[in-house]
Scaffold this motif. Structure first.
Motif, mmCIF file in Angstrom:
data_model
loop_
_atom_site.group_PDB
_atom_site.id
_atom_site.type_symbol
_atom_site.label_atom_id
_atom_site.label_comp_id
_atom_site.label_asym_id
_atom_site.label_seq_id
_atom_site.Cartn_x
_atom_site.Cartn_y
_atom_site.Cartn_z
ATOM 1 N N GLY A 88 -31.435 -42.099 -21.942
ATOM 2 C CA GLY A 88 -31.770 -40.944 -22.172
ATOM 3 C C GLY A 88 -30.794 -39.993 -22.683
ATOM 4 N N ALA A 89 -31.257 -38.865 -23.145
ATOM 5 C CA ALA A 89 -30.519 -37.839 -23.655
ATOM 6 C C ALA A 89 -31.113 -36.415 -23.397
ATOM 7 C CB ALA A 89 -30.487 -37.838 -25.016
ATOM 8 N N LEU A 90 -30.494 -35.390 -23.106
ATOM 9 C CA LEU A 90 -30.862 -34.176 -22.425
ATOM 10 C C LEU A 90 -30.352 -33.253 -23.752
ATOM 11 C CD1 LEU A 90 -32.250 -32.332 -20.448
ATOM 12 C CD2 LEU A 90 -29.890 -32.060 -19.217
ATOM 13 N N GLN A 91 -31.311 -32.426 -24.183
ATOM 14 C CA GLN A 91 -30.933 -31.554 -25.275
ATOM 15 C C GLN A 91 -31.372 -30.049 -24.918
ATOM 16 O OE1 GLN A 91 -32.625 -33.773 -28.897
ATOM 17 N NE2 GLN A 91 -30.403 -33.867 -29.454
ATOM 18 N N ILE A 92 -30.669 -29.014 -25.316
ATOM 19 C CA ILE A 92 -30.868 -27.767 -24.738
ATOM 20 C C ILE A 92 -30.473 -26.721 -26.017
ATOM 21 C CG2 ILE A 92 -30.221 -25.921 -23.060
ATOM 22 C CD1 ILE A 92 -29.390 -28.292 -21.396
ATOM 23 N N SER A 93 -31.483 -25.889 -26.278
ATOM 24 C CA SER A 93 -31.099 -24.953 -27.373
ATOM 25 C C SER A 93 -31.805 -23.806 -26.920
ATOM 26 C CB SER A 93 -31.616 -25.456 -28.804
ATOM 27 O OG SER A 93 -33.231 -25.621 -28.698
ATOM 28 N N ILE A 94 -31.006 -22.376 -27.493
ATOM 29 C CA ILE A 94 -31.724 -21.170 -27.189
ATOM 30 C C ILE A 94 -33.022 -21.119 -28.722
ATOM 31 C CG2 ILE A 94 -31.276 -18.708 -27.735
ATOM 32 C CD1 ILE A 94 -28.321 -19.085 -26.842
ATOM 33 N N GLN A 95 -34.050 -20.776 -28.195
ATOM 34 C CA GLN A 95 -35.152 -20.775 -28.871
ATOM 35 C C GLN A 95 -35.515 -19.567 -29.582
ATOM 36 O OE1 GLN A 95 -37.140 -23.665 -30.440
ATOM 37 N NE2 GLN A 95 -35.013 -24.303 -29.812
ATOM 38 N N ALA A 96 -35.337 -18.633 -28.725
ATOM 39 C CA ALA A 96 -35.739 -17.123 -29.134
ATOM 40 C C ALA A 96 -34.925 -16.290 -28.345
ATOM 41 C CB ALA A 96 -37.107 -16.779 -29.152
ATOM 42 N N GLU A 97 -34.107 -15.226 -29.141
ATOM 43 C CA GLU A 97 -33.261 -14.135 -28.633
ATOM 44 C C GLU A 97 -34.321 -12.834 -28.752
ATOM 45 O OE1 GLU A 97 -29.188 -13.552 -29.258
ATOM 46 O OE2 GLU A 97 -29.418 -15.631 -29.899
ATOM 47 N N TYR A 98 -34.307 -11.927 -27.582
ATOM 48 C CA TYR A 98 -35.065 -10.782 -27.697
ATOM 49 C C TYR A 98 -34.231 -9.770 -28.356
ATOM 50 C CZ TYR A 98 -37.384 -6.311 -26.547
ATOM 51 O OH TYR A 98 -37.964 -5.372 -26.460
ATOM 52 N N HIS A 99 -34.611 -8.971 -29.466
ATOM 53 C CA HIS A 99 -33.867 -7.972 -30.221
ATOM 54 C C HIS A 99 -34.609 -6.567 -30.262
ATOM 55 C CE1 HIS A 99 -30.664 -10.881 -31.313
ATOM 56 N NE2 HIS A 99 -31.483 -11.663 -31.561
ATOM 57 N N GLY A 100 -35.575 -6.410 -29.811
ATOM 58 C CA GLY A 100 -36.713 -5.342 -29.514
ATOM 59 C C GLY A 100 -38.131 -5.540 -29.813
ATOM 60 N N GLY A 101 -38.793 -4.426 -29.606
ATOM 61 C CA GLY A 101 -40.288 -4.636 -29.850
ATOM 62 C C GLY A 101 -40.926 -5.029 -28.442
ATOM 63 N N THR A 102 -42.108 -5.419 -28.580
ATOM 64 C CA THR A 102 -42.806 -5.599 -27.409
ATOM 65 C C THR A 102 -42.027 -6.724 -26.694
ATOM 66 O OG1 THR A 102 -45.074 -5.278 -28.420
ATOM 67 C CG2 THR A 102 -45.037 -6.587 -26.371
ATOM 68 N N ILE A 103 -41.795 -6.479 -25.438
ATOM 69 C CA ILE A 103 -41.158 -7.498 -24.443
ATOM 70 C C ILE A 103 -42.068 -8.676 -24.234
ATOM 71 C CG2 ILE A 103 -39.981 -8.029 -22.188
ATOM 72 C CD1 ILE A 103 -39.299 -5.083 -22.132
ATOM 73 N N PRO A 104 -41.618 -9.769 -24.570
ATOM 74 C CA PRO A 104 -42.619 -11.095 -24.404
ATOM 75 C C PRO A 104 -43.035 -11.413 -23.058
ATOM 76 C CG PRO A 104 -40.636 -11.858 -25.496
ATOM 77 C CD PRO A 104 -40.422 -10.584 -25.092
ATOM 78 N N ASN A 105 -42.336 -11.228 -22.038
ATOM 79 C CA ASN A 105 -42.627 -11.345 -20.464
ATOM 80 C C ASN A 105 -43.735 -12.530 -20.250
ATOM 81 O OD1 ASN A 105 -41.909 -10.909 -18.073
ATOM 82 N ND2 ASN A 105 -43.248 -9.180 -17.850
ATOM 83 N N PRO A 106 -43.693 -13.893 -20.649
ATOM 84 C CA PRO A 106 -44.629 -14.760 -20.443
ATOM 85 C C PRO A 106 -44.906 -15.082 -19.134
ATOM 86 C CG PRO A 106 -42.508 -15.823 -20.935
ATOM 87 C CD PRO A 106 -42.069 -14.328 -21.144
ATOM 88 N N ILE A 107 -46.089 -15.248 -18.789
ATOM 89 C CA ILE A 107 -46.308 -15.940 -17.411
ATOM 90 C C ILE A 107 -46.085 -17.434 -17.510
ATOM 91 C CG2 ILE A 107 -47.912 -14.093 -17.051
ATOM 92 C CD1 ILE A 107 -50.366 -16.223 -17.698
ATOM 93 N N PRO A 108 -45.807 -17.972 -16.310
ATOM 94 C CA PRO A 108 -45.751 -19.335 -16.185
ATOM 95 C C PRO A 108 -46.445 -20.263 -17.115
ATOM 96 C CG PRO A 108 -45.468 -18.378 -13.917
ATOM 97 C CD PRO A 108 -45.848 -17.243 -15.064
ATOM 98 N N GLU A 109 -47.710 -20.208 -17.096
ATOM 99 C CA GLU A 109 -48.618 -20.889 -17.535
ATOM 100 C C GLU A 109 -48.517 -21.016 -18.979
ATOM 101 O OE1 GLU A 109 -49.414 -18.671 -15.245
ATOM 102 O OE2 GLU A 109 -49.820 -20.197 -13.567
ATOM 103 N N GLN A 110 -48.163 -19.789 -19.635
ATOM 104 C CA GLN A 110 -47.934 -20.057 -21.090
ATOM 105 C C GLN A 110 -46.595 -20.760 -21.311
ATOM 106 O OE1 GLN A 110 -47.317 -15.404 -21.232
ATOM 107 N NE2 GLN A 110 -48.995 -15.598 -22.951
#
Length: 146
Positions: free
Chosen positions: A35-57
């Motif tokens: 196995g391999a574990l891979q990790i990356s930052i997918q999106a950084e907030y820089h302004g605008g509407t705050i995403p604030n996803p719910i767990p199901e999203q």
């Protein structure tokens, strides 16, 4: 700008330097592990509407990633709290990987993607340790100009 902070158990090794253009990559030092574990930052907030996803999203995002593969069999879905905030995860079997677990983590603003894939079914210890690593991921701000 953000950087990942990843804590590893003693039996895990960071191979990220061997994959300089790819995500941070880690393996368990065990001859039985495929196995391999891979990790990356997918999106950084820089302004605008705050995403604030719910767990199901977050689960839905993870499932969307898994479903891009052929011959997917979803084995489980869950959400929970982690050091970064909240995660959603999907466990699946794919054509060439008997084990594929995808996590999407969010602190409400930023998103991190983690995947643990293995050709063979990983040991319970490897699964637990990979989950521990993911749940303990944090982000650190990099001062501008460095």
């Amino acid at each position: 700008m953000l950087r990942l902070v990843v804590e590893l158990p003693p039996s895990w090794v960071d191979l990220s330097s061997e994959n300089a253009d790819g995500p941070s990559t880690f393996i368990k030092e065990d001859p039985e592990s495929t196995g391999a574990l891979q990790i990356s930052i997918q999106a950084e907030y820089h302004g605008g509407t705050i995403p604030n996803p719910i767990p199901e999203q977050l689960v839905s995002y993870a499932e969307g990633i898994v479903n891009k593969n052929a011959h997917v069999q979803i084995r489980g879905r869950s959400t929970g709290k982690c050091k970064m905030g909240t995660y959603g995860t999907v466990l699946a079997s794919l054509l060439r990987h008997s084990w594929c677990q995808i996590w999407v983590l969010s602190n409400g603003n930023d998103f991190v993607l983690a995947s643990h894939t293995s050709v063979d079914e990983p040991s319970e210890a490897e699964v637990n340790e990979a989950s521990w690593v993911v749940k303990n991921i944090s982000l650190q701000a990099i001062p501008v100009g460095l």
